[in-house]
Structure formats: C-alpha cells, structure tokens
Write an enzyme that holds these catalytic residues in place. Structure first.
Site, PDB file in Angstrom:
ATOM      1  N   PHE A 146       0.823  -1.220   0.000  1.00 31.46           N
ATOM      2  CA  PHE A 146       0.000   0.000   0.000  1.00 31.46           C
ATOM      3  C   PHE A 146       0.857   1.271   0.000  1.00 31.46           C
ATOM      4  O   PHE A 146       0.584   2.232   0.735  1.00 31.46           O
ATOM      5  CB  PHE A 146      -0.943   0.040   1.216  1.00 31.46           C
ATOM      6  N   SER A 170       1.996   4.665  -1.384  1.00 30.13           N
ATOM      7  CA  SER A 170       1.599   5.753  -2.276  1.00 30.13           C
ATOM      8  C   SER A 170       2.810   6.291  -3.031  1.00 30.13           C
ATOM      9  O   SER A 170       3.878   6.490  -2.440  1.00 30.13           O
ATOM     10  CB  SER A 170       0.959   6.888  -1.472  1.00 30.13           C
ATOM     11  N   ASN A 201       2.299  11.106  13.821  1.00 31.21           N
ATOM     12  CA  ASN A 201       1.544  12.099  14.578  1.00 31.21           C
ATOM     13  C   ASN A 201       1.110  13.247  13.676  1.00 31.21           C
ATOM     14  O   ASN A 201      -0.060  13.631  13.625  1.00 31.21           O
ATOM     15  CB  ASN A 201       2.384  12.647  15.742  1.00 31.21           C
ATOM     16  N   GLY A 238       1.181  13.160  10.380  1.00 34.23           N
ATOM     17  CA  GLY A 238       0.390  12.603   9.294  1.00 34.23           C
ATOM     18  C   GLY A 238      -1.071  12.464   9.668  1.00 34.23           C
ATOM     19  O   GLY A 238      -1.967  12.649   8.831  1.00 34.23           O
ATOM     20  N   GLN A 245     -26.818  11.046   0.133  1.00 39.74           N
ATOM     21  CA  GLN A 245     -28.224  10.809   0.449  1.00 39.74           C
ATOM     22  C   GLN A 245     -29.080  12.038   0.127  1.00 39.74           C
ATOM     23  O   GLN A 245     -30.161  11.925  -0.453  1.00 39.74           O
ATOM     24  CB  GLN A 245     -28.363  10.450   1.934  1.00 39.74           C
ATOM     25  N   HIS A 300     -28.474  14.368  -1.960  1.00 41.89           N
ATOM     26  CA  HIS A 300     -28.541  14.613  -3.398  1.00 41.89           C
ATOM     27  C   HIS A 300     -29.496  13.645  -4.094  1.00 41.89           C
ATOM     28  O   HIS A 300     -29.776  13.807  -5.284  1.00 41.89           O
ATOM     29  CB  HIS A 300     -27.153  14.465  -4.041  1.00 41.89           C
ATOM     30  N   GLU A 347      -2.721   5.852   8.204  1.00 46.15           N
ATOM     31  CA  GLU A 347      -2.057   6.608   9.291  1.00 46.15           C
ATOM     32  C   GLU A 347      -2.438   6.043  10.662  1.00 46.15           C
ATOM     33  O   GLU A 347      -2.443   6.750  11.665  1.00 46.15           O
ATOM     34  CB  GLU A 347      -2.391   8.113   9.229  1.00 46.15           C
ATOM     35  N   GLU A 388      -9.596   2.356  14.837  1.00 48.45           N
ATOM     36  CA  GLU A 388      -9.611   1.460  15.994  1.00 48.45           C
ATOM     37  C   GLU A 388      -8.309   1.597  16.787  1.00 48.45           C
ATOM     38  O   GLU A 388      -8.315   1.588  18.028  1.00 48.45           O
ATOM     39  CB  GLU A 388      -9.808   0.009  15.539  1.00 48.45           C
TER      40      GLU A 388
END
Length: 378
Positions: free
Chosen positions: A154, A156, A237, A239, A334, A336, A361, A365
């Site tokens: 993952f 970027s 932090n 981020g 919703q 719209h 980041e 949870e």
C-alpha cells in the site's frame, strides 16, 4: 485560539486560489483516468507546499502544524486525493529534516520540498499493518552498508518516487530492532508490484515496493540503528493531523455542494433547502465538521509546542475528523438523492476518497486503542 492571523488568512487565500485553478477543475477527470498529476505537484512545490513545516535552511517553508492543517483542508476542498498525497510528501521531508544528517538534508530536502523529487513512506507490509512492530523486511549489515530484503504494501507514489524511507528490521528485538533507511528510487534490486485498483484515491498510484538484495550504504541510515520505529511513529503524529484536515476539506466541499443543490432543487411545493428535516441534516453535518475542526486545531497547537499530550490529541483528532468527513460526505450523497450517485456531481468521489482516511495513518480502531491505553495508564 481559533482566530486566524492575517498571515494565515493570506496563506489560506493563496492555497485556495491555487487549488481552485489548478486542481478542482481536473479532479473528476483525474479520478476517472487514474492520472497522477506530477506537473501540478511541482507547481505546488514552487508555492512552498512540499515542505510546509520544514526548516527554511534547505528550502522548507518553516510554517507550523497549525498552518499545515489549514493548508490541507483547503487543498482537500479541491481534491482529497491530491491533498493526501502532498501530506505524505510533507511527512517524508519532515523526517529527513528532523532525523537526517547535514549531508542527508542537503542532498534531499531542496528537491523534495520543491517536489521536483517525490518521496514514499514504506512502513506497512502484507502481514504487518496495524501491528507495525511485527514487520519482517530485513536489513542485514554487510561490509560498509546494509542489504535490504522484503516487501512493503500500500505504498503511495510507488514507482514514481525518487526516495523511499524504509523501515526494516536490523535486530530481532521487537520495535527496538527497526531502523529507518533512505533508499533512492534507482537502487538496484528495487522493484514494484502492479498498480492497485482502489475504491478511491485514484489520482495517485499505490503498489507494493519490493526489495531484493538492495544495497544501501551506512550513510543512508536515517537516525540511529534501532530508532526506526520511533521515527515512524513520530512521523505519523503529524500525518494523522494532515489526513484529518484532508477529511475536513473533503467533508466541507461535500456539504457546500449539498447546500447549493438543496437551494436549487424543488419538490413538494418548495425548495428542498426549506424543508425542516433537511435543515436538521445540514445542521448536523456542519456541527460534525466544526467540532472536528476545533479538536484538530487544538491537537496541531499541542504538536507545535511538543506537549506531552500531543500523541493523545493527535489520535483523538484523527479519529474524530476522519469519521466526521466521511459521515458528512456519505450524507451528502443521500441528500442529493439519485444525483448523488452520479460521478459528475462529485460527492460520491469525495466519499470514496475519504473512506480510506479512516484506515491509513493508523486505523481509527488503533486511535481508540491509543487513547484508551493512555487513559488507563494515567
């Protein structure tokens, strides 16, 4: 505490003008075609947006975290995807500036801050996401450097970046055995997986980064051996604040689009904007964003002061702001009606982009876990 200074108002105005002219008109097209606008990123770099809270010595803007959250919210009103990528770039530059040697800073910060060179943050692995301390990418000492082997997930900007900050295991001592390395994009043995097909964030590439006997000199170690996990967490932090601000910007854009739509749309004998039940929905959306904005501002100020409570506040702000942004964008669809489900109205794209902010980041949870643990240990 929440009143903007004249300099901050000018800063927001400058970013607004850039985002409105250079990003917003193309956001839907970039999403559809999965175009990564490197040329626009470099224009952002010329405005100082590539090294927002990096020292001016090597080309940073020398601004505060409080300034940064204003910038990222404004950028995200135009496109959360591009704003989030610029956030990652800033985290990379800050890490080099904060933990790098003078030689590392001189080599990398000028071109990263200008965004002539892009950077990627390599922490997550296929089997180590939220449990980052369990990463298994290895860096084995060899002659005058290290040999890296492993896979990061993952990532970027993978394949487009000139620099990869890689967290790798140098000892089997849990999080104390993780070290950070600066790996140039042209390093032999560095390769990339296929570009991931994603729900959102389509205007930035995401893929695996594969290290197969990648040699890096000892001079490319960032910080001390064994300090990589601490460096990674400190980077996160800031981020978390940035991605929270990106969620606010996206949510605000969705709310603004919804207010305009309800003022124009008529049904049951009048404007939808005059229907009491829909006014309540709009009010709730506004309250969620404003409450999150206040907490984000407080957390940014705490990080600027290096308060002992900054970790807790950053975690709280990240969770609250990313939840608020997505919930507002989802409600915008919703309100719209069927038009909200159409790409050309823009709100479904915002919702798709913001959904991942509740995961990256550090998942929301994990943010709750951080706050709960600190509460119990107090």
């Amino acid at each position: 505490m929440f009143e903007l200074t004249e300099d901050q108002r000018d800063l927001v105005g400058m970013v607004h003008d850039f985002a409105t002219e250079k990003i917003a008109p193309h956001a839907l097209e970039w999403d559809t075609t999965k175009h990564f606008p490197v040329d626009v990123l470099r224009e952002a770099g010329k405005l100082g947006l590539g090294g927002i809270y990096v020292a001016e010595e090597y080309g940073g803007s020398g601004l505060s975290r409080a300034d940064a959250v204003l910038i990222f919210e404004e950028l995200a009103k135009a496109d959360p995807t591009i704003a989030a990528y610029i956030s990652i770039q800033n985290m990379i530059v800050w890490m080099v500036d904060t933990f790098g040697t003078d030689a590392q800073r001189a080599e990398w910060i000028p071109k990263l801050a200008s965004m002539e060179a892009l950077g990627s943050y390599c922490l997550t692995e296929p089997g180590a996401g939220s449990d980052a301390a369990a990463l298994i990418t290895k860096a084995k000492a060899d002659d005058d450097g290290y040999v890296l082997n492993g896979v990061k997930q993952f990532i970027s900007g993978a394949g487009s970046s000139a620099l990869y900050i890689v967290m790798a295991r140098t000892a089997d001592t849990g999080h104390h055995g993780i070290t950070a390395f600066l790996v140039p994009g042209e390093a032999e043995g560095l390769s990339f997986g296929r570009i991931e097909k994603k729900m959102g964030w389509n205007a930035q590439p995401t893929s695996q980064v594969v290290f197969k006997n990648v040699r890096v000199p000892a001079a490319n170690m960032l910080g001390e051996e064994g300090s990589g996990f601490s460096i990674a967490m400190k980077g996160l932090n800031g981020g978390r604040l940035n991605i929270g601000a990106c969620s606010l910007g996206g949510g605000q854009a969705a709310l603004d689009k919804t207010v305009a739509y309800l003022k124009e749309r008529t049904a049951f004998g009048g404007r939808l904007a005059d229907k009491e039940a829909l006014m309540f929905d709009l009010a709730d959306m506004e309250m969620k964003l404003e409450a999150a904005r206040s907490l984000l501002s407080r957390a940014a100020a705490a990080l600027d002061r290096n308060d002992r409570d900054a970790l807790r506040l950053c975690a709280m702000a990240k969770r609250v702001a990313t939840d608020a942004g997505f919930e507002v964008a989802n409600m915008a669809i919703q309100l719209h009606g069927g038009y909200g489900y159409l790409h050309e109205y823009g709100v479904e794209k915002i919702a798709r982009d913001l959904r991942v902010h509740q995961i990256l980041e550090g998942t929301n949870e994990i943010m709750r876990l951080i706050v709960g643990r600190m509460l119990v240990e107090r």
